[in-house]
Design a protein around this motif. Structure first.
Motif, PDB file in Angstrom:
ATOM      1  N   UNK A  42       0.860  -1.182   0.000  1.00  0.00           N
ATOM      2  CA  UNK A  42       0.000   0.000   0.000  1.00  0.00           C
ATOM      3  C   UNK A  42       0.894   1.229   0.000  1.00  0.00           C
ATOM      4  N   UNK A  43       0.666   2.120  -0.950  1.00  0.00           N
ATOM      5  CA  UNK A  43       1.427   3.344  -1.077  1.00  0.00           C
ATOM      6  C   UNK A  43       0.490   4.532  -0.874  1.00  0.00           C
ATOM      7  N   UNK A  44       1.036   5.650  -0.378  1.00  0.00           N
ATOM      8  CA  UNK A  44       0.223   6.857  -0.229  1.00  0.00           C
ATOM      9  C   UNK A  44       1.029   8.051  -0.735  1.00  0.00           C
ATOM     10  N   UNK A  45       0.311   8.971  -1.383  1.00  0.00           N
ATOM     11  CA  UNK A  45       0.925  10.139  -2.002  1.00  0.00           C
ATOM     12  C   UNK A  45       0.140  11.377  -1.585  1.00  0.00           C
ATOM     13  N   UNK A  46       0.837  12.406  -1.102  1.00  0.00           N
ATOM     14  CA  UNK A  46       0.200  13.633  -0.657  1.00  0.00           C
ATOM     15  C   UNK A  46      -0.231  14.507  -1.827  1.00  0.00           C
ATOM     16  N   UNK A  47      -1.305  15.245  -1.623  1.00  0.00           N
ATOM     17  CA  UNK A  47      -1.836  16.147  -2.641  1.00  0.00           C
ATOM     18  C   UNK A  47      -2.379  17.385  -1.934  1.00  0.00           C
ATOM     19  N   UNK A  68      -4.659  -7.225  -8.591  1.00  0.00           N
ATOM     20  CA  UNK A  68      -5.552  -6.071  -8.690  1.00  0.00           C
ATOM     21  C   UNK A  68      -4.957  -4.857  -8.024  1.00  0.00           C
ATOM     22  N   UNK A  69      -5.541  -3.704  -8.351  1.00  0.00           N
ATOM     23  CA  UNK A  69      -5.121  -2.411  -7.816  1.00  0.00           C
ATOM     24  C   UNK A  69      -6.360  -1.721  -7.258  1.00  0.00           C
ATOM     25  N   UNK A  70      -6.238  -1.186  -6.047  1.00  0.00           N
ATOM     26  CA  UNK A  70      -7.324  -0.418  -5.436  1.00  0.00           C
ATOM     27  C   UNK A  70      -6.826   1.002  -5.199  1.00  0.00           C
ATOM     28  N   UNK A  71      -7.728   1.990  -5.339  1.00  0.00           N
ATOM     29  CA  UNK A  71      -7.342   3.388  -5.152  1.00  0.00           C
ATOM     30  C   UNK A  71      -8.467   4.121  -4.427  1.00  0.00           C
ATOM     31  N   UNK A  72      -8.064   5.054  -3.525  1.00  0.00           N
ATOM     32  CA  UNK A  72      -9.026   5.878  -2.815  1.00  0.00           C
ATOM     33  C   UNK A  72      -8.353   7.152  -2.332  1.00  0.00           C
ATOM     34  N   UNK A  73      -9.175   8.111  -1.895  1.00  0.00           N
ATOM     35  CA  UNK A  73      -8.693   9.422  -1.455  1.00  0.00           C
ATOM     36  C   UNK A  73      -9.114   9.635  -0.004  1.00  0.00           C
ATOM     37  N   UNK A  74      -8.205  10.182   0.817  1.00  0.00           N
ATOM     38  CA  UNK A  74      -8.534  10.475   2.213  1.00  0.00           C
ATOM     39  C   UNK A  74      -8.147  11.905   2.551  1.00  0.00           C
ATOM     40  N   UNK A  98     -14.031  18.327  -3.398  1.00  0.00           N
ATOM     41  CA  UNK A  98     -13.195  18.585  -2.225  1.00  0.00           C
ATOM     42  C   UNK A  98     -13.176  20.076  -1.889  1.00  0.00           C
ATOM     43  N   UNK A  99     -12.573  20.380  -0.748  1.00  0.00           N
ATOM     44  CA  UNK A  99     -12.317  21.755  -0.324  1.00  0.00           C
ATOM     45  C   UNK A  99     -10.813  21.941  -0.262  1.00  0.00           C
ATOM     46  N   UNK A 100     -10.364  23.187  -0.037  1.00  0.00           N
ATOM     47  CA  UNK A 100      -8.929  23.440   0.099  1.00  0.00           C
ATOM     48  C   UNK A 100      -8.367  22.642   1.275  1.00  0.00           C
ATOM     49  N   UNK A 101      -7.147  22.156   1.118  1.00  0.00           N
ATOM     50  CA  UNK A 101      -6.494  21.424   2.200  1.00  0.00           C
ATOM     51  C   UNK A 101      -5.567  20.349   1.658  1.00  0.00           C
ATOM     52  N   UNK A 102      -5.123  19.489   2.558  1.00  0.00           N
ATOM     53  CA  UNK A 102      -4.213  18.408   2.200  1.00  0.00           C
ATOM     54  C   UNK A 102      -4.969  17.088   2.132  1.00  0.00           C
ATOM     55  N   UNK A 103      -4.726  16.345   1.072  1.00  0.00           N
ATOM     56  CA  UNK A 103      -5.373  15.061   0.838  1.00  0.00           C
ATOM     57  C   UNK A 103      -4.296  14.009   0.581  1.00  0.00           C
ATOM     58  N   UNK A 104      -4.702  12.756   0.686  1.00  0.00           N
ATOM     59  CA  UNK A 104      -3.779  11.656   0.433  1.00  0.00           C
ATOM     60  C   UNK A 104      -4.424  10.687  -0.546  1.00  0.00           C
ATOM     61  N   UNK A 105      -3.696  10.382  -1.616  1.00  0.00           N
ATOM     62  CA  UNK A 105      -4.134   9.383  -2.588  1.00  0.00           C
ATOM     63  C   UNK A 105      -3.501   8.057  -2.165  1.00  0.00           C
ATOM     64  N   UNK A 106      -4.329   7.043  -1.944  1.00  0.00           N
ATOM     65  CA  UNK A 106      -3.845   5.727  -1.530  1.00  0.00           C
ATOM     66  C   UNK A 106      -3.971   4.747  -2.691  1.00  0.00           C
ATOM     67  N   UNK A 107      -2.929   3.965  -2.899  1.00  0.00           N
ATOM     68  CA  UNK A 107      -2.916   2.923  -3.925  1.00  0.00           C
ATOM     69  C   UNK A 107      -2.508   1.629  -3.248  1.00  0.00           C
ATOM     70  N   UNK A 108      -3.315   0.592  -3.395  1.00  0.00           N
ATOM     71  CA  UNK A 108      -3.000  -0.709  -2.806  1.00  0.00           C
ATOM     72  C   UNK A 108      -2.972  -1.762  -3.914  1.00  0.00           C
TER      73      UNK A 108
END
Length: 128
Positions: A42-47, A68-74, A98-108
């Protein structure tokens, strides 16, 4: 010359065997394709979303021979929307409001073998 080719072949063979036994991912998203060989992680990337942006758009395009690959935003640990799971050949575009701020894209990935190209960007939301 032949000695150099033999050494290069041995190195490539070693990397391939390592990938089969322990998993391997080559490439760094977004924008560049990622090559998977028996990869499970599982990898996570900041946005950062700022300014006039009110949506995060994630594009995926790939072909997996297996796995398989799964993806979601937190945001702040809370998942936005559903987890999207892909296998086989796929091409998709996901939009999150979304609203302004920091998000994380997760890839598993789970035993993924193939190529996937990820791309994400914050943009203005337009209903289809």
């Amino acid at each position: 010359m032949w000695r150099n080719l033999l050494i290069l072949g041995a190195l490539l063979g070693g990397v391939y065997l390592y990938g089969l036994n322990y998993g391997l991912a080559l490439g760094i998203p977004p924008f560049t394709p990622v090559y998977y060989l028996n990869h499970s992680a599982e990898m996570s990337y900041g946005l950062r979303v700022a300014g006039g942006s009110d949506a995060v758009k994630i594009k995926l395009e790939g072909s997996l021979k297996k796995g398989r690959v799964a993806i979601w935003l937190t945001r702040k640990g809370r998942r936005l929307g559903k987890v999207k799971v892909y296998k086989g050949r796929f091409r998709d575009q996901i939009k999150y409001k979304v609203e302004d701020g920091f998000y994380t894209v997760h890839v598993k990935t789970q035993e993924a073998e193939g190529t996937v190209r990820y791309d994400w960007v914050s943009t203005r939301f337009q209903a289809y």
